[in-house]
Motif scaffolding. Structure first.
Motif, PDB file in Angstrom:
ATOM      1  N   GLU A  99       1.599  -5.790   4.040  1.00 59.08           N
ATOM      2  CA  GLU A  99       0.754  -5.910   5.200  1.00 59.08           C
ATOM      3  C   GLU A  99       0.543  -7.085   4.666  1.00 59.08           C
ATOM      4  O   GLU A  99       0.124  -8.295   3.624  1.00 59.08           O
ATOM      5  N   GLU A 100      -0.046  -7.960   5.772  1.00 57.37           N
ATOM      6  CA  GLU A 100      -1.033  -9.845   6.458  1.00 57.37           C
ATOM      7  C   GLU A 100      -1.912  -9.818   4.653  1.00 57.37           C
ATOM      8  O   GLU A 100      -2.525  -8.679   4.989  1.00 57.37           O
ATOM      9  N   PHE A 101      -2.313 -10.712   3.988  1.00 55.60           N
ATOM     10  CA  PHE A 101      -3.028 -10.812   3.488  1.00 55.60           C
ATOM     11  C   PHE A 101      -4.441 -11.246   4.088  1.00 55.60           C
ATOM     12  O   PHE A 101      -4.341 -12.361   4.812  1.00 55.60           O
TER      13      PHE A 101
ATOM     14  N   GLU B 128     -15.532  -8.452   2.879  1.00 61.22           N
ATOM     15  CA  GLU B 128     -15.692  -6.773   3.633  1.00 61.22           C
ATOM     16  C   GLU B 128     -16.996  -6.023   4.116  1.00 61.22           C
ATOM     17  O   GLU B 128     -18.002  -6.746   3.114  1.00 61.22           O
TER      18      GLU B 128
ATOM     19  N   ILE C 162      -9.801  -3.059   7.554  1.00 63.18           N
ATOM     20  CA  ILE C 162      -7.950  -2.764   6.418  1.00 63.18           C
ATOM     21  C   ILE C 162      -8.069  -1.833   6.256  1.00 63.18           C
ATOM     22  O   ILE C 162      -6.844  -0.634   5.714  1.00 63.18           O
ATOM     23  N   GLU C 163      -9.036  -0.168   6.519  1.00 67.91           N
ATOM     24  CA  GLU C 163      -8.812   0.910   6.399  1.00 67.91           C
ATOM     25  C   GLU C 163      -9.845   1.900   7.107  1.00 67.91           C
ATOM     26  O   GLU C 163     -10.926   1.685   7.264  1.00 67.91           O
TER      27      GLU C 163
ATOM     28  N   LYS D  18       0.878  -1.069   0.068  1.00 69.86           N
ATOM     29  CA  LYS D  18       0.086   0.356  -0.088  1.00 69.86           C
ATOM     30  C   LYS D  18       1.006   1.334   0.154  1.00 69.86           C
ATOM     31  O   LYS D  18       1.382   2.046   0.843  1.00 69.86           O
TER      32      LYS D  18
ATOM     33  N   LYS E 115     -16.656  -2.494  -5.666  1.00 73.08           N
ATOM     34  CA  LYS E 115     -15.793  -1.666  -6.083  1.00 73.08           C
ATOM     35  C   LYS E 115     -15.228  -2.520  -7.286  1.00 73.08           C
ATOM     36  O   LYS E 115     -14.459  -1.473  -8.280  1.00 73.08           O
TER      37      LYS E 115
ATOM     38  N   ILE F 281      -2.281  -5.806  -4.951  1.00 71.42           N
ATOM     39  CA  ILE F 281      -1.941  -7.141  -4.070  1.00 71.42           C
ATOM     40  C   ILE F 281      -1.824  -8.243  -5.218  1.00 71.42           C
ATOM     41  O   ILE F 281      -2.097  -7.929  -6.125  1.00 71.42           O
TER      42      ILE F 281
ATOM     43  N   MET G  78     -12.793  -6.024   6.693  1.00 65.90           N
ATOM     44  CA  MET G  78     -12.863  -7.176   7.067  1.00 65.90           C
ATOM     45  C   MET G  78     -13.618  -8.100   7.544  1.00 65.90           C
ATOM     46  O   MET G  78     -13.469  -8.435   9.186  1.00 65.90           O
TER      47      MET G  78
HETATM   48  P1  AMP Z   1      -7.536   0.393   1.102  1.00 58.72           P
HETATM   49  O1  AMP Z   1      -7.439   1.318   0.052  1.00 58.72           O
HETATM   50  O2  AMP Z   1      -6.630   0.075   1.884  1.00 58.72           O
HETATM   51  O3  AMP Z   1      -8.979   0.048   1.249  1.00 58.72           O
HETATM   52  O4  AMP Z   1      -7.573  -1.839  -0.432  1.00 58.72           O
HETATM   53  C1  AMP Z   1      -8.125  -1.750  -1.567  1.00 58.72           C
HETATM   54  C2  AMP Z   1      -8.869  -2.707  -1.924  1.00 58.72           C
HETATM   55  O5  AMP Z   1      -7.714  -3.056  -1.451  1.00 58.72           O
HETATM   56  C3  AMP Z   1      -9.435  -3.444  -0.229  1.00 58.72           C
HETATM   57  O6  AMP Z   1     -11.048  -2.416  -0.549  1.00 58.72           O
HETATM   58  C4  AMP Z   1      -9.377  -4.977  -0.344  1.00 58.72           C
HETATM   59  O7  AMP Z   1     -10.252  -4.898  -1.063  1.00 58.72           O
HETATM   60  C5  AMP Z   1      -7.913  -4.575  -0.716  1.00 58.72           C
HETATM   61  N1  AMP Z   1      -7.041  -5.193   0.095  1.00 58.72           N
HETATM   62  C6  AMP Z   1      -6.315  -4.132   1.309  1.00 58.72           C
HETATM   63  N2  AMP Z   1      -5.509  -4.738   2.559  1.00 58.72           N
HETATM   64  C7  AMP Z   1      -5.988  -6.194   2.480  1.00 58.72           C
HETATM   65  C8  AMP Z   1      -5.439  -7.391   3.181  1.00 58.72           C
HETATM   66  N3  AMP Z   1      -4.890  -6.306   3.971  1.00 58.72           N
HETATM   67  N4  AMP Z   1      -6.074  -7.919   2.633  1.00 58.72           N
HETATM   68  C9  AMP Z   1      -6.915  -8.344   1.800  1.00 58.72           C
HETATM   69  N5  AMP Z   1      -7.317  -7.007   1.034  1.00 58.72           N
HETATM   70  C10 AMP Z   1      -7.280  -5.999   1.174  1.00 58.72           C
END
Ligand code: AMP
Ligand code: GLY
Length: 422
Positions: free
Chosen positions: A190-192, A197, A287-288, A149, A219, A161, A278
């Motif tokens: 980061e870890e998956f 979601e 996640i965010e 990220k 999305k 990813i 998640m």
């Molecule tokens: P974010 O901008 O951090 O929301 O990341 C965008 C998308 O990536 C998220 O909506 C998730 O679908 C996926 N994602 C982000 N972080 C992870 C994670 N640690 N594990 C799995 N999917 C993730």
């Protein structure tokens, strides 16, 4: 009171639609707005991050409350700008201060905050070009797929990813070397997390909070959640798996510790927090964070709020959320986003839109639209969100899709499978 909404998407149309119902409202302005918001109030040609222009408009038009829709002005410090200006001392603003907006504006800040306050999230470390080799070692310690990220704002595109470790290493190096400009000078690895979601929202004055309806957002551009990420192609609220037990866990493990952290860090936060979660086997992981409402989630959340939102926003700005409650419509609301051909890649604008009409249980929220010579034209990738009430997901979606077919513009595209996994 006079209210100014900043932004121009479906989110801002939905917020304006809700605010418009309040007996407290005198005049509504939207900057810059779209063809839909122009039917509810007055659109003003000011950019959301032109603080000086916003200030003079606010003073001239006796604005009592500003609702900030998107993240950019928040990350740039609009709250601090207003707070530090004596002429603007009486103007209320919905949105956090600049340091609070870092919860969205810096992935590293957000992850460190979660770690500090024991909020469940994926294991992580952050790296710069100076220590990219340590990044390789950290990647090797994780299992595929690998999540990289960009630390800063990257218009929703900063997350990669990757299944292959060598490709993940190449991506890391490319990101650190400026793939997303300065936003990826720092990269969080980061870890998956494997799960499903959902988006959870609160309105907070920094001390108390009100839980808003949760939503599920779709999305990816393609059916079955395939293809590139978009801003969001549709949404559903409520989310069936977000039952009482799950939401209690979210409040205890995520929301309360977040608000406590905000207090301990002395962050001035009066606004919305969007928890991107998640659900992994019934446990919520963050996640965010976003420091604003989601889009298209707002187009299903606003229709489910029965209470006077403007009144609650005023209470938020005045630190008076304590003891307040919010009444929620039990019905399901779905939204289907009509987008321009080619989106999220390159697309054409200025296609004439026809077939927009009212019908029972259907709400049309404009996203990228404008009016030229009395005609409504497309003006963005995401064009119109068609929201509908129903007794269940299927019933709501039938109404959204019926209207989605009626609305016409050249190159119209939309996902036919919103809600497929619920
Ligand atoms: P974010 O901008 O951090 O929301 O990341 C965008 C998308 O990536 C998220 O909506 C998730 O679908 C996926 N994602 C982000 N972080 C992870 C994670 N640690 N594990 C799995 N999917 C993730
Ligand atoms: N729908 C996701 C977002 O607003 O960031």
């Amino acid at each position: 009171m006079n209210v100014l909404v900043l932004g121009s998407g479906g989110r801002e149309h939905a917020i304006s639609w809700k605010i418009k119902q309040s007996p407290l409202l005198t005049k509504l302005f939207i900057a810059p707005g779209n063809a839909g918001t122009g039917q509810l109030g007055t659109n003003v040609a000011i950019n959301v991050d032109d603080f000086d222009a916003i200030k003079s408009f606010v003073l001239k038009n006796n604005i009592a409350l500003i609702i900030v829709g998107p993240e950019v002005p928040l990350v740039k410090g609009i709250r601090d700008f207003f707070k530090n200006d004596i002429e603007l001392a009486n103007v209320k603003l919905i949105g956090p201060s600049k340091n609070g907006a870092l919860l969205e504006g810096s992935k590293e800040f957000a992850k460190d905050f979660m770690a500090k306050y024991n909020i469940p999230t994926a294991q992580y470390k952050s790296f710069t070009l100076a220590n990219y080799e340590a990044g390789y070692t950290f990647l090797e310690s994780l299992k595929a797929p690998y999540v990289l990220k960009a630390d800063g704002l990257a218009a929703g595109k900063g997350v990669i990813i990757e299944n292959d470790i060598d490709k993940a290493k190449t991506q890391l190096k490319e990101m650190l070397e400026g793939k997303f400009g300065t936003a990826s000078n720092k990269v969080v690895i980061e870890e998956f997390l494997d799960g499903i979601e959902l988006s959870v929202f609160v309105l907070t004055d920094g001390i108390d909070y009100l839980l808003l309806p949760e939503a599920k957002d779709y999305k990816r551009i393609g059916e079955g959640d395939t293809g590139p990420n978009t801003g969001g192609m549709g949404a559903i609220s409520p989310v069936p798996f977000a039952d009482k037990k799950f939401m209690q866990r979210v409040e205890e493990k995520v929301i309360k510790p977040t608000i406590e952290g905000i207090q301990k860090e002395k962050i001035d936060f009066k606004g919305f927090i969007f928890f991107g979660l998640m659900n992994k086997n019934g446990t919520p992981y963050v996640i965010e964070y976003n420091v604003r409402m989601g889009d298209p989630e707002t187009e299903v959340v606003m229709p489910r709020i029965k209470s006077d939102l403007l009144k609650l926003l005023v209470a938020t700005a005045e630190n008076k959320l304590s003891g307040k409650s919010i009444e929620i419509d039990e019905r399901t609301v779905s939204t289907v986003m009509l987008v321009s051909q080619g989106y999220p890649g390159a697309y054409e604008k200025e296609k004439e839109i026809n077939g927009i009409s009212e019908s029972t249980d259907v709400l049309i929220f404009h996203a990228g639209t404008k009016i030229v010579n009395n005609k409504i034209l497309t003006n963005g990738g995401r064009v119109i969100a068609v929201s509908a009430y129903g007794n269940n997901i299927k019933d709501a979606l039938n109404k959204s899709y019926e209207k989605a077919e009626e609305i016409q513009f050249q190159g119209k595209n939309y996902r036919k499978d919103i809600g497929f996994d619920l």
